[in-house]
Design a protein around this motif. Structure first.
Motif, PDB file in Angstrom:
ATOM      1  N   LEU A 166     -58.688 -82.873 -24.785  1.00  0.00           N
ATOM      2  CA  LEU A 166     -58.481 -81.120 -24.913  1.00  0.00           C
ATOM      3  C   LEU A 166     -59.625 -80.437 -24.710  1.00  0.00           C
ATOM      4  CD1 LEU A 166     -56.089 -79.392 -25.443  1.00  0.00           C
ATOM      5  CD2 LEU A 166     -56.765 -79.616 -27.958  1.00  0.00           C
ATOM      6  N   GLY A 167     -60.784 -80.970 -25.236  1.00  0.00           N
ATOM      7  CA  GLY A 167     -61.731 -80.096 -24.936  1.00  0.00           C
ATOM      8  C   GLY A 167     -62.213 -80.152 -23.584  1.00  0.00           C
ATOM      9  N   GLY A 168     -62.376 -81.253 -22.839  1.00  0.00           N
ATOM     10  CA  GLY A 168     -62.727 -81.240 -21.354  1.00  0.00           C
ATOM     11  C   GLY A 168     -61.954 -80.204 -20.766  1.00  0.00           C
ATOM     12  N   PHE A 169     -60.364 -80.476 -20.955  1.00  0.00           N
ATOM     13  CA  PHE A 169     -59.647 -79.514 -20.098  1.00  0.00           C
ATOM     14  C   PHE A 169     -59.788 -78.014 -20.361  1.00  0.00           C
ATOM     15  CE2 PHE A 169     -55.535 -77.394 -19.360  1.00  0.00           C
ATOM     16  CZ  PHE A 169     -55.139 -77.627 -18.158  1.00  0.00           C
ATOM     17  N   THR A 170     -59.753 -77.795 -21.555  1.00  0.00           N
ATOM     18  CA  THR A 170     -60.247 -76.293 -21.828  1.00  0.00           C
ATOM     19  C   THR A 170     -61.502 -75.900 -21.427  1.00  0.00           C
ATOM     20  OG1 THR A 170     -60.839 -76.993 -24.298  1.00  0.00           O
ATOM     21  CG2 THR A 170     -58.458 -76.150 -23.996  1.00  0.00           C
ATOM     22  N   THR A 171     -62.505 -76.544 -21.335  1.00  0.00           N
ATOM     23  CA  THR A 171     -63.641 -76.017 -20.880  1.00  0.00           C
ATOM     24  C   THR A 171     -63.626 -75.897 -19.440  1.00  0.00           C
ATOM     25  OG1 THR A 171     -66.135 -76.131 -21.180  1.00  0.00           O
ATOM     26  CG2 THR A 171     -64.945 -78.163 -20.769  1.00  0.00           C
ATOM     27  N   MET A 172     -62.876 -76.907 -18.602  1.00  0.00           N
ATOM     28  CA  MET A 172     -62.995 -76.587 -17.341  1.00  0.00           C
ATOM     29  C   MET A 172     -62.075 -75.435 -16.750  1.00  0.00           C
ATOM     30  SD  MET A 172     -64.210 -78.125 -14.673  1.00  0.00           S
ATOM     31  CE  MET A 172     -64.417 -77.125 -13.121  1.00  0.00           C
ATOM     32  N   VAL A 173     -61.014 -75.319 -17.437  1.00  0.00           N
ATOM     33  CA  VAL A 173     -59.865 -74.435 -16.898  1.00  0.00           C
ATOM     34  C   VAL A 173     -60.580 -72.889 -17.522  1.00  0.00           C
ATOM     35  CG1 VAL A 173     -57.668 -73.827 -16.969  1.00  0.00           C
ATOM     36  CG2 VAL A 173     -58.056 -76.084 -16.727  1.00  0.00           C
ATOM     37  N   ALA A 174     -60.534 -72.784 -18.776  1.00  0.00           N
ATOM     38  CA  ALA A 174     -61.226 -71.642 -19.342  1.00  0.00           C
ATOM     39  C   ALA A 174     -62.433 -71.315 -19.978  1.00  0.00           C
ATOM     40  CB  ALA A 174     -60.008 -71.163 -20.349  1.00  0.00           C
ATOM     41  N   ASN A 175     -63.423 -72.246 -20.070  1.00  0.00           N
ATOM     42  CA  ASN A 175     -64.397 -72.182 -20.678  1.00  0.00           C
ATOM     43  C   ASN A 175     -64.434 -71.617 -21.988  1.00  0.00           C
ATOM     44  OD1 ASN A 175     -66.648 -72.618 -18.674  1.00  0.00           O
ATOM     45  ND2 ASN A 175     -65.721 -70.969 -17.644  1.00  0.00           N
ATOM     46  N   ALA A 176     -63.499 -72.444 -22.748  1.00  0.00           N
ATOM     47  CA  ALA A 176     -63.044 -71.909 -24.111  1.00  0.00           C
ATOM     48  C   ALA A 176     -62.820 -73.227 -24.906  1.00  0.00           C
ATOM     49  CB  ALA A 176     -61.687 -70.975 -24.121  1.00  0.00           C
ATOM     50  N   ALA A 177     -63.587 -74.150 -24.942  1.00  0.00           N
ATOM     51  CA  ALA A 177     -63.348 -75.538 -25.601  1.00  0.00           C
ATOM     52  C   ALA A 177     -64.357 -75.020 -27.160  1.00  0.00           C
ATOM     53  CB  ALA A 177     -64.035 -76.598 -24.908  1.00  0.00           C
ATOM     54  N   GLY A 178     -64.769 -73.988 -27.429  1.00  0.00           N
ATOM     55  CA  GLY A 178     -65.460 -73.810 -28.774  1.00  0.00           C
ATOM     56  C   GLY A 178     -64.872 -74.260 -29.764  1.00  0.00           C
ATOM     57  N   PRO A 179     -63.458 -73.845 -30.047  1.00  0.00           N
ATOM     58  CA  PRO A 179     -62.820 -73.709 -31.283  1.00  0.00           C
ATOM     59  C   PRO A 179     -62.094 -75.557 -31.379  1.00  0.00           C
ATOM     60  CG  PRO A 179     -62.038 -71.681 -30.277  1.00  0.00           C
ATOM     61  CD  PRO A 179     -63.038 -72.438 -29.244  1.00  0.00           C
ATOM     62  N   VAL A 180     -61.795 -75.951 -30.335  1.00  0.00           N
ATOM     63  CA  VAL A 180     -61.316 -77.391 -30.060  1.00  0.00           C
ATOM     64  C   VAL A 180     -62.449 -78.163 -30.571  1.00  0.00           C
ATOM     65  CG1 VAL A 180     -60.640 -79.272 -28.768  1.00  0.00           C
ATOM     66  CG2 VAL A 180     -59.710 -77.027 -28.430  1.00  0.00           C
ATOM     67  N   MET A 181     -63.727 -78.079 -29.890  1.00  0.00           N
ATOM     68  CA  MET A 181     -64.952 -78.809 -30.445  1.00  0.00           C
ATOM     69  C   MET A 181     -65.353 -78.582 -31.857  1.00  0.00           C
ATOM     70  SD  MET A 181     -64.437 -80.562 -27.799  1.00  0.00           S
ATOM     71  CE  MET A 181     -65.452 -81.913 -28.712  1.00  0.00           C
ATOM     72  N   THR A 182     -65.191 -77.349 -32.302  1.00  0.00           N
ATOM     73  CA  THR A 182     -65.724 -77.139 -33.558  1.00  0.00           C
ATOM     74  C   THR A 182     -64.809 -77.984 -34.706  1.00  0.00           C
ATOM     75  OG1 THR A 182     -66.638 -75.057 -33.100  1.00  0.00           O
ATOM     76  CG2 THR A 182     -65.875 -75.321 -35.459  1.00  0.00           C
ATOM     77  N   LEU A 183     -63.395 -77.934 -34.225  1.00  0.00           N
ATOM     78  CA  LEU A 183     -62.730 -78.820 -35.209  1.00  0.00           C
ATOM     79  C   LEU A 183     -62.909 -80.142 -35.265  1.00  0.00           C
ATOM     80  CD1 LEU A 183     -59.226 -77.173 -34.317  1.00  0.00           C
ATOM     81  CD2 LEU A 183     -60.395 -76.849 -36.145  1.00  0.00           C
ATOM     82  N   TYR A 184     -63.134 -80.801 -34.088  1.00  0.00           N
ATOM     83  CA  TYR A 184     -63.641 -82.020 -33.894  1.00  0.00           C
ATOM     84  C   TYR A 184     -64.873 -82.764 -34.591  1.00  0.00           C
ATOM     85  CZ  TYR A 184     -66.047 -86.512 -32.133  1.00  0.00           C
ATOM     86  OH  TYR A 184     -66.578 -87.697 -31.974  1.00  0.00           O
ATOM     87  N   PHE A 185     -65.848 -81.520 -34.488  1.00  0.00           N
ATOM     88  CA  PHE A 185     -67.497 -81.777 -35.253  1.00  0.00           C
ATOM     89  C   PHE A 185     -66.852 -81.730 -36.921  1.00  0.00           C
ATOM     90  CE2 PHE A 185     -69.343 -80.267 -31.241  1.00  0.00           C
ATOM     91  CZ  PHE A 185     -69.495 -81.257 -30.840  1.00  0.00           C
ATOM     92  N   THR A 186     -66.000 -80.866 -37.268  1.00  0.00           N
ATOM     93  CA  THR A 186     -65.690 -80.606 -38.624  1.00  0.00           C
ATOM     94  C   THR A 186     -64.906 -81.833 -39.126  1.00  0.00           C
ATOM     95  OG1 THR A 186     -65.671 -78.199 -38.365  1.00  0.00           O
ATOM     96  CG2 THR A 186     -64.710 -79.066 -40.245  1.00  0.00           C
ATOM     97  N   ALA A 187     -63.960 -82.341 -38.306  1.00  0.00           N
ATOM     98  CA  ALA A 187     -63.344 -83.462 -38.731  1.00  0.00           C
ATOM     99  C   ALA A 187     -64.238 -84.810 -38.792  1.00  0.00           C
ATOM    100  CB  ALA A 187     -62.097 -83.615 -37.816  1.00  0.00           C
ATOM    101  N   SER A 188     -65.102 -84.721 -37.903  1.00  0.00           N
ATOM    102  CA  SER A 188     -66.120 -86.005 -38.267  1.00  0.00           C
ATOM    103  C   SER A 188     -67.033 -85.724 -39.159  1.00  0.00           C
ATOM    104  CB  SER A 188     -66.930 -85.927 -36.834  1.00  0.00           C
ATOM    105  OG  SER A 188     -66.070 -86.159 -35.639  1.00  0.00           O
ATOM    106  N   ARG A 189     -66.782 -84.858 -40.037  1.00  0.00           N
ATOM    107  CA  ARG A 189     -67.591 -84.438 -41.385  1.00  0.00           C
ATOM    108  C   ARG A 189     -69.157 -84.616 -41.196  1.00  0.00           C
ATOM    109  NH1 ARG A 189     -64.451 -88.392 -45.821  1.00  0.00           N
ATOM    110  NH2 ARG A 189     -62.584 -87.008 -46.344  1.00  0.00           N
ATOM    111  N   LEU A 190     -69.522 -83.980 -40.211  1.00  0.00           N
ATOM    112  CA  LEU A 190     -70.929 -83.695 -39.952  1.00  0.00           C
ATOM    113  C   LEU A 190     -71.448 -82.499 -40.737  1.00  0.00           C
ATOM    114  CD1 LEU A 190     -71.470 -83.789 -36.042  1.00  0.00           C
ATOM    115  CD2 LEU A 190     -71.715 -85.498 -37.574  1.00  0.00           C
ATOM    116  N   PRO A 191     -72.574 -82.762 -41.370  1.00  0.00           N
ATOM    117  CA  PRO A 191     -73.224 -81.481 -41.999  1.00  0.00           C
ATOM    118  C   PRO A 191     -73.721 -80.489 -40.897  1.00  0.00           C
ATOM    119  CG  PRO A 191     -74.799 -83.176 -41.849  1.00  0.00           C
ATOM    120  CD  PRO A 191     -73.717 -83.964 -41.271  1.00  0.00           C
TER     121      PRO A 191
END
Length: 253
Positions: free
Chosen positions: A146-171
């Motif tokens: 989903l992040g790859g598709f949104t960044t290629m089509v709309a350059n708008a993957a920020g929210p998707v990847m922020t959710l991923y990094f947060t879900a990965s419990r990174l500091p």
């Protein structure tokens, strides 16, 4: 150099400002550039023009936060992201400007909806952070395409990847560093495809060069605002603006 109206130049300058701010500590700005560029330029051409500015912003972000990246996360994430990027390349190859414009609008509206649902869920649970789904590899294959598709089509993957990094419990520090390197590597990976599709051109790079000063101002302002502005109030404003932009692109078609 394209002959834009003063309103068009203002919107493009605001978009460049938003790119700089989003890369320097205000990620909520991340969905705005795609909407503004697609309003002024043909939708498909706008993706290539935004990409040049994003790469400049990525270099700034890496300079600020390079030391705290989690490379294990990046290695795990890259293969599924590549799948999403390639699907996006196919979509851009066969879609016309109207379809791409509507696609960008739909992606922006969907991202706002997801963020609002998460905010409501957090409020209902007293602000507690939901546990990450078991298995980081499965998590990567959930968010990566989903992040790859949104960044290629709309350059708008920020929210998707922020959710991923947060879900990965990174500091927080690791999120900033990992996101900085992630977007630099992925955006650089997209360049040959954008050139091959005729989206990134000498004209778009010249336009990016003219807009770099606005991006730099946004980078300094974003870092300063991140320390002073209420994150909750700021995010609400950006969500409203992003939703309005997404609906406009959907209706404009």
């Amino acid at each position: 150099m394209p002959d834009f109206t003063w309103t068009g130049w203002l919107l493009l300058a605001l978009a460049a400002f938003a790119v700089g701010a989003s890369k320097s500590g205000m990620p909520a700005f991340g969905t705005i550039p795609a909407a503004l560029f697609a309003t002024v330029l043909p939708a498909k051409a706008s993706t290539g023009a935004v990409l040049g500015l994003l790469l400049v912003g990525d270099l700034i972000a890496v300079r600020m936060y390079h030391a705290s990246a989690d490379w294990a996360i990046l290695r795990r994430l890259f293969p599924p992201v590549v799948v999403g990027v390639l699907v996006g390349v196919v979509a851009l190859r066969f879609a016309d400007d109207s379809a791409v414009r509507r696609g960008i609008g739909a992606i922006l509206v969907a991202l706002v909806a997801v963020r609002l649902l998460l905010m409501l869920r957090g409020r209902a649970s007293g602000g507690a952070v939901a546990a990450a789904p078991p298995g980081r590899r499965r998590l990567a294959w959930l968010f990566g395409p989903l992040g790859g598709f949104t960044t290629m089509v709309a350059n708008a993957a920020g929210p998707v990847m922020t959710l991923y990094f947060t879900a990965s419990r990174l500091p927080v520090s690791a999120i900033l560093g990992t996101a900085a390197w992630y977007f630099l590597l992925v955006n650089a990976f997209k360049v040959p495809f954008s050139v091959g599709l005729g989206l990134m051109t000498p004209q778009s790079l010249l336009l990016d060069l003219v807009l770099v000063p606005a991006l730099l101002v946004g980078a300094f302002a974003g870092r300063a605002l991140a320390r002073r502005l209420s994150p909750v109030r700021f995010e609400r404003i950006v969500l409203v603006l992003t939703l309005a932009a997404g609906l406009y692109l959907l209706i404009r078609g």
